[in-house]
Motif scaffolding. Structure first.
Motif, PDB file in Angstrom:
ATOM      1  N   PRO A 287       0.833  -1.203   0.000  1.00 16.27           N
ATOM      2  CA  PRO A 287       0.000   0.000   0.000  1.00 16.27           C
ATOM      3  C   PRO A 287       0.869   1.255   0.000  1.00 16.27           C
ATOM      4  N   LEU A 288       0.538   2.183  -0.870  1.00 11.19           N
ATOM      5  CA  LEU A 288       1.347   3.382  -1.002  1.00 11.19           C
ATOM      6  C   LEU A 288       1.445   4.124   0.326  1.00 11.19           C
ATOM      7  N   GLU A 289       0.397   4.133   1.089  1.00 10.90           N
ATOM      8  CA  GLU A 289       0.424   4.824   2.378  1.00 10.90           C
ATOM      9  C   GLU A 289       1.473   4.227   3.317  1.00 10.90           C
TER      10      GLU A 289
ATOM     11  N   MET B 251       0.932  12.435  -3.704  1.00 10.23           N
ATOM     12  CA  MET B 251       0.755  13.787  -3.197  1.00 10.23           C
ATOM     13  C   MET B 251      -0.502  13.902  -2.344  1.00 10.23           C
ATOM     14  N   SER B 252      -1.544  13.245  -2.767  1.00 11.56           N
ATOM     15  CA  SER B 252      -2.802  13.288  -2.023  1.00 11.56           C
ATOM     16  C   SER B 252      -2.635  12.668  -0.633  1.00 11.56           C
ATOM     17  N   ILE B 253      -1.984  11.520  -0.580  1.00 10.27           N
ATOM     18  CA  ILE B 253      -1.762  10.858   0.705  1.00 10.27           C
ATOM     19  C   ILE B 253      -0.849  11.700   1.595  1.00 10.27           C
TER      20      ILE B 253
ATOM     21  N   ARG C 150      -2.079  13.055   5.229  1.00 12.75           N
ATOM     22  CA  ARG C 150      -1.446  12.514   6.436  1.00 12.75           C
ATOM     23  C   ARG C 150      -0.391  13.442   7.044  1.00 12.75           C
ATOM     24  N   GLY C 151      -0.101  14.522   6.356  1.00 14.03           N
ATOM     25  CA  GLY C 151       0.932  15.411   6.868  1.00 14.03           C
ATOM     26  C   GLY C 151       2.335  14.872   6.664  1.00 14.03           C
TER      27      GLY C 151
ATOM     28  N   ALA D   3       6.900   5.159   5.889  1.00 15.56           N
ATOM     29  CA  ALA D   3       8.299   4.801   6.123  1.00 15.56           C
ATOM     30  C   ALA D   3       9.238   5.885   5.610  1.00 15.56           C
ATOM     31  N   PHE D   4       8.950   6.438   4.447  1.00 14.71           N
ATOM     32  CA  PHE D   4       9.772   7.533   3.934  1.00 14.71           C
ATOM     33  C   PHE D   4       9.690   8.754   4.858  1.00 14.71           C
ATOM     34  N   ASP D   5       8.487   9.049   5.325  1.00 13.62           N
ATOM     35  CA  ASP D   5       8.313  10.199   6.204  1.00 13.62           C
ATOM     36  C   ASP D   5       9.115  10.039   7.487  1.00 13.62           C
ATOM     37  N   GLU D   6       9.177   8.823   8.005  1.00 16.54           N
ATOM     38  CA  GLU D   6       9.955   8.582   9.217  1.00 16.54           C
ATOM     39  C   GLU D   6      11.432   8.871   8.993  1.00 16.54           C
TER      40      GLU D   6
END
Length: 336
Positions: free
Chosen positions: A150-152, A184-186, A190-191, A157-160
């Motif tokens: 799932p892309l989310e 981009m939407s996600i 999700r910030g 993980a990238f955001d972390e």
């Protein structure tokens, strides 16, 4: 700059690029010379000594962005992946230039770290940091989409990585336009950290997909665009005119598809325009890219030191309006 002089016809207005200092990478605070050095040759067609020479000369000429991937060059016989990052890491450790170099690498194709599951991203990024001998990756790309995750989950993980400081900024490579928009939407919902860069194939003989599908996305989301295969696997360097010319070269299969009458007309024009500016055809091909909307810096690589000079000349070339129009027209005649 490598180019000592740039000439244009006095009755023809110059357009496009000209002399550059640095350009911003999207909405980030990264600033780079408008040509990024591809590291795919390091540990493949360029051994470590040659790679160091190329990197030294690139930095001495004002270049400051190096683009690689953790999978380079697992595709070469005898390699297992990570060879390019290892060479770049040794070079950075040797010369002390880390604070002056923007390092971009990618995840999803290393034989030991395939895909974009969260645990894979975490492990692969740690391995890249170790090979690169650094504490952070300036620009970290998802190399290829992973439809099985799932892309989310991947984005979390990238955001972390951004939150913990091991990655400064994110980029997207080889994603469909629909998936770029979904990313981009996600991220907004999700910030999560938004990507700042996009890598796509784009050059004089492969242009339609970018111009139709990706350029509008880049404009909408403020993404820096780094075209790869900017010289069409060497075809736009002007040395391949027949299949016999390509026989046995590392990128034979990739470059061969451009050997069409329309493709060769583009090469002829590059030779003629290059002669008018006292530079190589490759320089003109890259200079043309720098006239295109949304392009931040072409990606180009060298296997030998002498190949680097034609790449570094590109940002200093001022193409005339008639030269740009000629190349635009010939490019549109190529059915890719």
């Amino acid at each position: 700059m490598w180019c000592d002089s740039v000439r244009h016809e006095p009755d023809d207005l110059p357009e496009g690029n000209g002399e550059h200092d640095v350009v911003a990478v999207g909405h980030s605070d990264l600033e780079i010379f408008p040509l990024a050095l591809g590291g795919n040759t390091f540990g493949w067609t360029a051994d470590e000594t040659t790679s160091f020479d190329i990197l030294d000369s690139f930095a001495e000429g004002g270049g400051n962005m190096i683009d690689t991937a953790d999978s380079y060059s697992a595709f070469a016989p005898g390699n297992s992946g990570g060879e390019s990052e290892t060479i770049i890491g040794r070079w950075l450790a040797h010369n002390g230039l880390r604070e002056h170099v923007v390092v971009a690498t990618k995840v999803s194709r290393h034989p030991q770290f395939r895909g974009l599951a969260p645990e894979t991203i975490a492990a692969a990024s740690a391995a890249s940091l170790e090979r690169l001998q650094t504490d952070r990756i300036d620009l970290y790309y998802a190399h290829y989409d992973d439809p099985d995750v799932p892309l989310e989950d991947s984005l979390a993980a990238f955001d972390e990585l951004v939150r913990n400081g091991s990655v400064r900024y994110l980029g997207i490579s080889n994603y469909s336009p629909e998936r770029v928009r979904e990313w981009m939407s996600i991220a907004d919902a999700r910030g999560y950290a938004r990507p700042v860069a996009l890598q796509v194939q784009y050059n004089l003989v492969h242009h339609a997909t970018f111009e139709r599908d990706y350029a509008p996305l880049a404009a909408e989301f403020g993404l820096a665009v780094f075209p790869y295969y900017s010289l069409a696997a060497g075809f736009l360097a002007g040395k391949y005119r027949t299949m016999e010319d390509l026989r046995g070269v590392p990128r034979e299969a990739t470059a061969a598809k451009y050997l069409t009458p329309a493709g060769l007309e583009v090469v002829d024009a590059l030779h003629e325009i290059g002669a008018a500016h006292d530079v190589e055809p490759a320089t003109i091909a890259l200079a043309w890219l720098l006239t295109r909307p949304r392009i931040t810096a072409p990606l180009a690589s060298a296997s030998r030191l002498d190949q680097l000079y034609s790449l570094m000349d590109a940002p200093s070339i001022v193409l005339t309006s008639s030269e740009i129009h000629r190349l635009d027209t010939l490019s549109r005649a190529v059915a890719q």
